[in-house]
Design a protein around this motif. Structure first.
Motif, PDB file in Angstrom:
ATOM      1  N   THR A   9      67.692 -35.571  52.630  1.00 46.24           N
ATOM      2  CA  THR A   9      67.243 -36.374  53.761  1.00 46.24           C
ATOM      3  C   THR A   9      68.467 -37.039  54.367  1.00 46.24           C
ATOM      4  N   ILE A  13      65.473 -38.195  58.091  1.00 45.71           N
ATOM      5  CA  ILE A  13      64.840 -36.907  58.401  1.00 45.71           C
ATOM      6  C   ILE A  13      65.056 -35.948  57.233  1.00 45.71           C
ATOM      7  N   GLY A  31      69.169 -32.730  56.585  1.00 46.63           N
ATOM      8  CA  GLY A  31      68.750 -33.374  57.821  1.00 46.63           C
ATOM      9  C   GLY A  31      67.678 -32.666  58.602  1.00 46.63           C
ATOM     10  N   ASP A  32      67.826 -32.650  59.916  1.00 49.02           N
ATOM     11  CA  ASP A  32      66.798 -32.188  60.853  1.00 49.02           C
ATOM     12  C   ASP A  32      66.787 -30.664  60.922  1.00 49.02           C
ATOM     13  N   GLY A  49      71.879 -30.113  59.578  1.00 43.79           N
ATOM     14  CA  GLY A  49      71.297 -30.656  60.802  1.00 43.79           C
ATOM     15  C   GLY A  49      71.531 -32.148  60.908  1.00 43.79           C
ATOM     16  N   ASP A  50      72.754 -32.546  61.159  1.00 44.94           N
ATOM     17  CA  ASP A  50      73.095 -33.955  61.336  1.00 44.94           C
ATOM     18  C   ASP A  50      73.636 -34.141  62.746  1.00 44.94           C
ATOM     19  N   ASN A  52      72.014 -33.405  65.439  1.00 45.29           N
ATOM     20  CA  ASN A  52      71.186 -32.537  66.280  1.00 45.29           C
ATOM     21  C   ASN A  52      70.300 -31.744  65.327  1.00 45.29           C
ATOM     22  N   TYR A  53      69.469 -30.842  65.850  1.00 42.40           N
ATOM     23  CA  TYR A  53      68.501 -30.154  64.989  1.00 42.40           C
ATOM     24  C   TYR A  53      68.806 -28.669  64.850  1.00 42.40           C
ATOM     25  N   ARG A  55      66.581 -25.093  63.892  1.00 41.42           N
ATOM     26  CA  ARG A  55      65.287 -24.447  63.700  1.00 41.42           C
ATOM     27  C   ARG A  55      65.533 -22.992  63.331  1.00 41.42           C
TER      28      ARG A  55
END
Length: 182
Positions: A9, A13, A31-32, A49-50, A52-53, A55
């Motif tokens: 996390t 997030i 992260g994200d 994902g630190d 920004n994200y 996917r």
């Protein structure tokens, strides 16, 4: 196995990883990050994902030693379904559409797009903001158009996707069997 994957996390997030996805020991997911069904992150992959994200869609595989990162506050990383990312690739702040392919040791930089059924060859570097159109093969440093892919090559890439889904299941089983009984 003593080196379980790290799921961290970051700034409140927590990564969201589909229960059917395979995250190998030694992988780091921070992260994200959202990872879709039947995708696989292989040994020593980093997905960070630190700022920004990230996917990652379904049935996508990120092979051993690859790094997936973002460009803070400017470019997330979005990877579609059925994507193949070869060993030791660097994917940074870019978009990989469904069924795209990134070869061994290739680099995809900020703002780049690899369209569906397009391929970046092993060792190639796609410099910032470049776009590989659907059905094309690019190679070199910096990467340039080489030729169109044949329907057989595109189908072969999808056979690779299916093979990695099966291989991930085998690794998950082998790791479960290797765990000491409690």
């Amino acid at each position: 196995m003593s080196d379980a994957p790290t799921i961290l996390t970051y700034e409140g997030i927590t990564p969201a990883i589909d229960e059917s996805a395979f995250v190998a020991p030694g992988a780091r997911v921070i992260g994200d990050v959202v990872i879709g069904a039947e995708s696989s992150l292989w040994y020593n992959v980093v997905v960070r994902g630190d700022g920004n994200y990230i996917r990652i869609g379904a049935r996508t595989n990120v092979q051993d030693g690859s790094v997936i990162h973002i460009s803070a506050h400017t470019h997330p990383t979005v990877i579609g379904d059925d994507v193949l990312i070869g060993h030791m690739a660097m994917v940074h702040g870019c978009t990989l559409h469904d069924r795209s392919f990134v070869g061994f040791g290739a680099v995809v930089m900020d703002g780049c797009v690899i369209e569906s059924d397009a391929m970046l060859a092993a060792g190639a570097m796609l410099t910032p903001g470049k776009r590989i159109p659907s059905g094309q093969l690019w190679s070199g440093r910096p990467a340039r158009y080489m030729r169109d892919l044949s329907p057989e090559e595109m189908a072969g890439n999808q056979k690779g996707v299916a093979a990695y889904v099966v291989e991930a299941r085998k690794h998950r089983k082998a790791l479960a069997e290797a765990q000491p009984a409690e």
